[in-house]
Motif scaffolding. Structure first.
Motif, mmCIF file in Angstrom:
data_model
loop_
_atom_site.group_PDB
_atom_site.id
_atom_site.type_symbol
_atom_site.label_atom_id
_atom_site.label_comp_id
_atom_site.label_asym_id
_atom_site.label_seq_id
_atom_site.Cartn_x
_atom_site.Cartn_y
_atom_site.Cartn_z
ATOM 1 N N ARG A 170 48.879 47.370 64.484
ATOM 2 C CA ARG A 170 50.305 47.126 64.737
ATOM 3 C C ARG A 170 50.902 48.223 65.621
ATOM 4 N N ARG A 171 50.479 49.459 65.413
ATOM 5 C CA ARG A 171 51.045 50.557 66.197
ATOM 6 C C ARG A 171 50.640 50.467 67.668
ATOM 7 N N ILE A 172 49.366 50.196 67.947
ATOM 8 C CA ILE A 172 48.958 50.118 69.354
ATOM 9 C C ILE A 172 49.575 48.899 70.027
ATOM 10 N N GLY A 173 49.785 47.819 69.245
ATOM 11 C CA GLY A 173 50.467 46.659 69.806
ATOM 12 C C GLY A 173 51.878 47.005 70.227
ATOM 13 N N ALA A 174 52.565 47.788 69.405
ATOM 14 C CA ALA A 174 53.913 48.215 69.749
ATOM 15 C C ALA A 174 53.905 49.138 70.961
ATOM 16 N N LYS A 175 52.833 49.920 71.108
ATOM 17 C CA LYS A 175 52.761 50.848 72.236
ATOM 18 C C LYS A 175 52.730 50.102 73.565
ATOM 19 N N LEU A 176 52.099 48.931 73.596
ATOM 20 C CA LEU A 176 52.089 48.146 74.831
ATOM 21 C C LEU A 176 53.456 47.560 75.145
ATOM 22 N N GLU A 177 54.316 47.477 74.153
ATOM 23 C CA GLU A 177 55.638 46.914 74.389
ATOM 24 C C GLU A 177 56.516 47.833 75.229
ATOM 25 N N TYR A 178 56.345 49.146 75.067
ATOM 26 C CA TYR A 178 57.278 50.058 75.736
ATOM 27 C C TYR A 178 56.616 51.055 76.673
ATOM 28 N N THR A 179 55.289 50.951 76.882
ATOM 29 C CA THR A 179 54.620 51.811 77.855
ATOM 30 C C THR A 179 53.834 50.955 78.851
ATOM 31 N N CYS A 180 53.312 51.615 79.890
ATOM 32 C CA CYS A 180 52.509 50.932 80.907
ATOM 33 C C CYS A 180 51.022 51.101 80.652
ATOM 34 N N LEU A 181 50.626 51.368 79.422
ATOM 35 C CA LEU A 181 49.238 51.646 79.075
ATOM 36 C C LEU A 181 48.307 50.504 79.431
ATOM 37 N N ALA A 182 48.778 49.261 79.413
ATOM 38 C CA ALA A 182 47.896 48.113 79.647
ATOM 39 C C ALA A 182 47.217 48.171 81.002
ATOM 40 N N THR A 183 47.846 48.766 82.001
ATOM 41 C CA THR A 183 47.236 48.817 83.330
ATOM 42 C C THR A 183 45.976 49.681 83.340
ATOM 43 N N ALA A 184 45.824 50.589 82.365
ATOM 44 C CA ALA A 184 44.632 51.445 82.311
ATOM 45 C C ALA A 184 43.383 50.645 81.959
ATOM 46 N N PHE A 185 43.540 49.437 81.435
ATOM 47 C CA PHE A 185 42.405 48.598 81.065
ATOM 48 C C PHE A 185 42.077 47.582 82.151
ATOM 49 N N CYS A 186 42.743 47.686 83.286
ATOM 50 C CA CYS A 186 42.487 46.799 84.420
ATOM 51 C C CYS A 186 41.743 47.566 85.505
ATOM 52 N N PRO A 187 41.080 46.855 86.418
ATOM 53 C CA PRO A 187 40.483 47.546 87.566
ATOM 54 C C PRO A 187 41.572 48.157 88.443
ATOM 55 N N PRO A 188 41.198 49.027 89.392
ATOM 56 C CA PRO A 188 42.216 49.660 90.239
ATOM 57 C C PRO A 188 43.133 48.664 90.931
ATOM 58 N N GLN A 189 42.581 47.523 91.337
ATOM 59 C CA GLN A 189 43.381 46.430 91.881
ATOM 60 C C GLN A 189 43.165 45.218 90.993
ATOM 61 N N PHE A 190 44.222 44.646 90.496
ATOM 62 C CA PHE A 190 44.106 43.581 89.501
ATOM 63 C C PHE A 190 45.135 42.492 89.764
ATOM 64 N N THR A 191 44.875 41.350 89.193
ATOM 65 C CA THR A 191 45.835 40.246 89.241
ATOM 66 C C THR A 191 46.721 40.311 88.003
ATOM 67 N N LEU A 192 47.838 39.614 88.065
ATOM 68 C CA LEU A 192 48.707 39.566 86.890
ATOM 69 C C LEU A 192 48.041 38.808 85.746
ATOM 70 N N GLY A 193 47.113 37.897 86.086
ATOM 71 C CA GLY A 193 46.366 37.214 85.043
ATOM 72 C C GLY A 193 45.463 38.175 84.274
ATOM 73 N N GLU A 194 44.860 39.138 84.988
ATOM 74 C CA GLU A 194 44.028 40.129 84.317
ATOM 75 C C GLU A 194 44.863 41.048 83.445
ATOM 76 N N LEU A 195 46.042 41.408 83.907
ATOM 77 C CA LEU A 195 46.946 42.228 83.095
ATOM 78 C C LEU A 195 47.401 41.458 81.863
ATOM 79 N N GLN A 196 47.696 40.182 82.043
ATOM 80 C CA GLN A 196 48.113 39.358 80.903
ATOM 81 C C GLN A 196 47.010 39.273 79.859
ATOM 82 N N GLN A 197 45.754 39.211 80.310
ATOM 83 C CA GLN A 197 44.639 39.118 79.375
ATOM 84 C C GLN A 197 44.550 40.356 78.491
ATOM 85 N N VAL A 198 44.897 41.518 79.015
ATOM 86 C CA VAL A 198 44.908 42.744 78.197
ATOM 87 C C VAL A 198 45.932 42.607 77.088
ATOM 88 N N TYR A 199 47.125 42.157 77.429
ATOM 89 C CA TYR A 199 48.164 41.981 76.411
ATOM 90 C C TYR A 199 47.741 40.956 75.358
#
Length: 264
Positions: A170-199
């Motif tokens: 629950r805590r890490i889920g909340a962390k994605l709500e207010y930080t940009c951490l999700a982009t760290a799990f994407c390649p250097p260049q990514f699509t919005l679909g790939e970013l959505q998949q992280v969430y």
């Protein structure tokens, strides 16, 4: 006629002593001793699945059971220092890897019967970290591994670690709500679909694509468009535009989880 007031003599203020002093009648033996431990709920995303770091206990209690990495706090170390030491000892992660982690204190677990050995209070930490290497057992851990969060073993963790793990999720889920951490799990260049998949992986929900796209693109500094041709992501749709992580670290407004949706 009111008589004049007699000036009050100022009373000297009581200055605190420079060194704290133990009261003469204080008896530490009057209190039942208990131990302090640390437990770590460390998450990452692998192959589009949420994983958690687990160790197999090599001694009683719960010999052979899977558990969160952790252990007892030594007399001359802080809980944070103990967390990093135990993580390195029990998983074989290198000192550089452990030093780069920034675990967040989750909460304190103090149920009197949580450990059969004695009264043990645990300070739990959690972190969501990309690109972590394969762990290996060490110390009193027979082995260590990354385990999918939906694995059957997670329902039979040692001690109260199942509850700690759920709180960490629950805590890490909340962390994605207010930080940009999700982009760290994407390649250097990514699509919005790939970013959505992280969430979707971390939250365990299905997101509405147009709504997600609108929220991401209207969040200042979240992502930046990449110049050049779009990338084909499969299927019959048109190629998707590419983005990179922006300069922001926090999301204003936050990207809140939808209620009532679950992954299939």
């Amino acid at each position: 006629m009111t008589p004049p007031r007699t000036p009050q003599t100022p009373q000297p203020s009581r200055q605190p002593s420079r060194q704290p002093r133990v009261p003469e009648n204080y008896d530490p033996a009057a209190f039942v001793p208990f131990a302090v431990t640390v437990d770590l709920a460390v998450f990452t995303v692998r192959e589009s699945r949420l994983h958690v770091l687990l160790v197999e206990r090599g001694e009683e209690p719960y010999l052979g059971h899977w558990a969160l990495p952790g252990g007892f706090v030594r007399p001359r170390e802080s809980a944070g220092q103990a967390a990093r030491r135990e993580l390195a000892e029990e998983t074989g992660l290198s000192p550089n890897t452990v030093a780069g982690l920034r675990p967040e204190q989750l909460r304190t677990y103090s149920d009197p019967d949580r450990d059969p050995r004695m009264r043990v209070v645990s300070v739990a930490y959690t972190a969501l970290v990309p690109d972590l290497p394969e762990p290996r057992g060490g110390g009193d851990a027979a082995q260590a591994r990354w385990t999918p969060y939906d694995h059957d073993e997670l329902g039979r963790l040692a001690f109260d670690h199942g509850g700690i793990l759920a709180d960490g999720r629950r805590r890490i889920g909340a962390k994605l709500e207010y930080t940009c951490l999700a982009t760290a799990f994407c390649p250097p260049q990514f699509t919005l679909g790939e970013l959505q998949q992280v969430y979707e992986t971390v939250w365990g929900v299905v997101l509405d694509r147009p709504n997600f796209r609108r929220k991401v693109l209207t969040s200042p500094g979240f992502v930046e468009p990449v110049e050049g041709p779009p990338r084909r992501t499969g299927g019959r749709g048109k190629p998707a535009a590419l983005y990179r992580a922006g300069g922001a670290t926090a999301l204003h407004p936050p990207l809140l989880r939808p209620e009532g949706r679950t992954t299939p």
